[in-house]
Design a protein around this motif. Structure first.
Motif, mmCIF file in Angstrom:
data_model
loop_
_atom_site.group_PDB
_atom_site.id
_atom_site.type_symbol
_atom_site.label_atom_id
_atom_site.label_comp_id
_atom_site.label_asym_id
_atom_site.label_seq_id
_atom_site.Cartn_x
_atom_site.Cartn_y
_atom_site.Cartn_z
ATOM 1 N N GLN A 176 -4.875 84.801 -12.173
ATOM 2 C CA GLN A 176 -5.992 85.079 -11.272
ATOM 3 C C GLN A 176 -6.716 83.803 -10.859
ATOM 4 O O GLN A 176 -7.115 83.662 -9.703
ATOM 5 C CB GLN A 176 -6.963 86.062 -11.929
ATOM 6 N N ARG A 177 -6.872 82.859 -11.781
ATOM 7 C CA ARG A 177 -7.512 81.581 -11.461
ATOM 8 C C ARG A 177 -6.694 80.814 -10.424
ATOM 9 O O ARG A 177 -7.228 80.279 -9.461
ATOM 10 C CB ARG A 177 -7.714 80.754 -12.724
ATOM 11 N N GLU A 178 -5.373 80.777 -10.623
ATOM 12 C CA GLU A 178 -4.508 80.083 -9.662
ATOM 13 C C GLU A 178 -4.537 80.764 -8.301
ATOM 14 O O GLU A 178 -4.558 80.102 -7.264
ATOM 15 C CB GLU A 178 -3.069 80.007 -10.187
ATOM 16 N N LEU A 179 -4.544 82.084 -8.300
ATOM 17 C CA LEU A 179 -4.630 82.828 -7.046
ATOM 18 C C LEU A 179 -5.940 82.519 -6.336
ATOM 19 O O LEU A 179 -5.958 82.274 -5.126
ATOM 20 C CB LEU A 179 -4.490 84.331 -7.306
ATOM 21 N N GLN A 180 -7.029 82.495 -7.096
ATOM 22 C CA GLN A 180 -8.333 82.186 -6.513
ATOM 23 C C GLN A 180 -8.360 80.763 -5.962
ATOM 24 O O GLN A 180 -8.921 80.518 -4.891
ATOM 25 C CB GLN A 180 -9.448 82.381 -7.553
ATOM 26 N N ASN A 181 -7.748 79.820 -6.678
ATOM 27 C CA ASN A 181 -7.667 78.439 -6.189
ATOM 28 C C ASN A 181 -6.910 78.372 -4.869
ATOM 29 O O ASN A 181 -7.310 77.638 -3.951
ATOM 30 C CB ASN A 181 -6.995 77.532 -7.225
ATOM 31 N N MET A 182 -5.813 79.128 -4.770
ATOM 32 C CA MET A 182 -5.040 79.152 -3.527
ATOM 33 C C MET A 182 -5.862 79.761 -2.388
ATOM 34 O O MET A 182 -5.840 79.262 -1.268
ATOM 35 C CB MET A 182 -3.736 79.934 -3.720
ATOM 36 N N ILE A 183 -6.597 80.811 -2.682
ATOM 37 C CA ILE A 183 -7.435 81.452 -1.666
ATOM 38 C C ILE A 183 -8.479 80.461 -1.168
ATOM 39 O O ILE A 183 -8.698 80.336 0.051
ATOM 40 C CB ILE A 183 -8.098 82.734 -2.231
ATOM 41 N N GLU A 184 -9.110 79.744 -2.085
ATOM 42 C CA GLU A 184 -10.120 78.744 -1.701
ATOM 43 C C GLU A 184 -9.495 77.649 -0.846
ATOM 44 O O GLU A 184 -10.092 77.198 0.124
ATOM 45 C CB GLU A 184 -10.777 78.146 -2.945
ATOM 46 N N GLU A 185 -8.292 77.225 -1.217
ATOM 47 C CA GLU A 185 -7.599 76.195 -0.448
ATOM 48 C C GLU A 185 -7.305 76.689 0.974
ATOM 49 O O GLU A 185 -7.505 75.960 1.944
ATOM 50 C CB GLU A 185 -6.293 75.805 -1.146
ATOM 51 N N PHE A 186 -6.861 77.931 1.093
ATOM 52 C CA PHE A 186 -6.585 78.494 2.420
ATOM 53 C C PHE A 186 -7.853 78.610 3.240
ATOM 54 O O PHE A 186 -7.845 78.357 4.449
ATOM 55 C CB PHE A 186 -5.914 79.865 2.304
ATOM 56 N N LYS A 187 -8.949 78.978 2.600
ATOM 57 C CA LYS A 187 -10.230 79.082 3.309
ATOM 58 C C LYS A 187 -10.676 77.714 3.803
ATOM 59 O O LYS A 187 -11.209 77.589 4.907
ATOM 60 C CB LYS A 187 -11.301 79.689 2.405
ATOM 61 N N GLN A 188 -10.453 76.673 2.987
ATOM 62 C CA GLN A 188 -10.812 75.319 3.394
ATOM 63 C C GLN A 188 -9.974 74.845 4.570
ATOM 64 O O GLN A 188 -10.416 74.034 5.372
ATOM 65 C CB GLN A 188 -10.667 74.338 2.225
ATOM 66 N N ARG A 189 -8.763 75.361 4.664
ATOM 67 C CA ARG A 189 -7.898 75.030 5.807
ATOM 68 C C ARG A 189 -8.313 75.773 7.069
ATOM 69 O O ARG A 189 -7.761 75.548 8.136
ATOM 70 C CB ARG A 189 -6.446 75.383 5.495
ATOM 71 N N GLY A 190 -9.255 76.701 6.917
ATOM 72 C CA GLY A 190 -9.766 77.417 8.077
ATOM 73 C C GLY A 190 -9.135 78.773 8.320
ATOM 74 O O GLY A 190 -9.374 79.381 9.359
ATOM 75 N N LEU A 191 -8.330 79.261 7.388
ATOM 76 C CA LEU A 191 -7.728 80.575 7.565
ATOM 77 C C LEU A 191 -8.774 81.661 7.353
ATOM 78 O O LEU A 191 -9.620 81.562 6.462
ATOM 79 C CB LEU A 191 -6.572 80.782 6.586
ATOM 80 N N LYS A 192 -8.711 82.688 8.176
ATOM 81 C CA LYS A 192 -9.675 83.778 8.078
ATOM 82 C C LYS A 192 -8.967 85.122 8.190
ATOM 83 O O LYS A 192 -7.905 85.231 8.766
ATOM 84 C CB LYS A 192 -10.712 83.663 9.182
ATOM 85 N N ASP A 193 -9.585 86.138 7.643
ATOM 86 C CA ASP A 193 -9.208 87.541 7.744
ATOM 87 C C ASP A 193 -7.714 87.793 7.646
ATOM 88 O O ASP A 193 -7.136 87.646 6.588
ATOM 89 C CB ASP A 193 -9.783 88.150 9.023
ATOM 90 N N GLN A 194 -7.088 88.174 8.767
ATOM 91 C CA GLN A 194 -5.681 88.582 8.732
ATOM 92 C C GLN A 194 -4.749 87.435 8.363
ATOM 93 O O GLN A 194 -3.777 87.633 7.633
ATOM 94 C CB GLN A 194 -5.274 89.181 10.071
ATOM 95 N N GLU A 195 -5.043 86.229 8.878
ATOM 96 C CA GLU A 195 -4.211 85.080 8.525
ATOM 97 C C GLU A 195 -4.277 84.808 7.023
ATOM 98 O O GLU A 195 -3.260 84.550 6.387
ATOM 99 C CB GLU A 195 -4.685 83.826 9.266
ATOM 100 N N LEU A 196 -5.503 84.875 6.484
ATOM 101 C CA LEU A 196 -5.711 84.647 5.060
ATOM 102 C C LEU A 196 -4.981 85.702 4.240
ATOM 103 O O LEU A 196 -4.277 85.379 3.283
ATOM 104 C CB LEU A 196 -7.210 84.653 4.742
ATOM 105 N N GLU A 197 -5.132 86.947 4.628
ATOM 106 C CA GLU A 197 -4.472 88.038 3.903
ATOM 107 C C GLU A 197 -2.954 87.902 3.961
ATOM 108 O O GLU A 197 -2.264 88.116 2.965
ATOM 109 C CB GLU A 197 -4.901 89.385 4.493
ATOM 110 N N LYS A 198 -2.434 87.495 5.111
ATOM 111 C CA LYS A 198 -0.991 87.310 5.263
ATOM 112 C C LYS A 198 -0.485 86.205 4.328
ATOM 113 O O LYS A 198 0.527 86.376 3.641
ATOM 114 C CB LYS A 198 -0.668 86.960 6.712
#
Length: 172
Positions: free
Chosen positions: A48-70
């Motif tokens: 879960q920590r690694e998944l959360q780190n990846m999510i944060e990294e994607f958010k920092q790259r500017g991914l939002k909503d559907q792109e992030l979920e994909k």
């Protein structure tokens, strides 16, 4: 030594408190083992920590909503495999007695220099201020350097040594 003993007693006391609360009827989720890698385990909290780190990294790259979920749906199936691979590489590094402490210390020194810090204590204080645990950073650096060293030693060197001189020249 006294500090270690005090820390062990405190940890034991906290564990007992958790057991007592669980017995009082509170439902508490226990950190579950989701994979066993020889003598090591991969815990659900690590996943879960690694998944959360990846999510944060994607958010920092500017991914939002559907792109992030994909993107999240793309990495979820491989995340556990990556954690298992990492554990295997670290185990192999231990078998090969690969020492990466100089690299870990060099990386910490580089961070200290970049931030104008004079001691490890200052670095630890700054990290605490931003919610980062120095020991966790050291552990992650150690694991990363060990995995890289095993790849270089076991994979890349073997592949490179099997190339002919002509293939090497053509490559360069």
């Amino acid at each position: 030594m006294k500090f270690r003993n005090a820390l062990m007693i405190l940890s034991l006391a906290l564990c007992m408190t958790g057991v007592a609360r669980a017995q009082e009827g509170e439902m508490q989720e226990v950190d579950a083992v989701i994979a066993r890698v020889n003598t090591d385990v991969v815990l659900k909290s690590t996943y879960q920590r690694e998944l959360q780190n990846m999510i944060e990294e994607f958010k920092q790259r500017g991914l939002k909503d559907q792109e992030l979920e994909k993107k999240i749906n793309e990495i979820k199936p491989t995340l556990l495999d990556n954690l298992i691979d990492q554990a295997l590489l670290v185990q192999r590094a231990k078998e090969l007695s690969i020492d990466v402490e100089p690299q870990v210390n060099e990386q910490l020194k580089r961070v200290m220099d970049e931030n104008g810090l004079k001691s490890l204590e200052e670095l630890e204080q700054k990290m605490r201020e931003v919610g980062v645990d120095l020991n966790e950073v050291k552990r992650n650096l150690r694991m990363s350097f060990q995995a890289d060293a095993v790849r270089m030693r076991e994979v890349f060197r073997m592949a490179f040594s099997q190339l002919t001189e002509k293939q090497k020249r053509d490559y360069y």
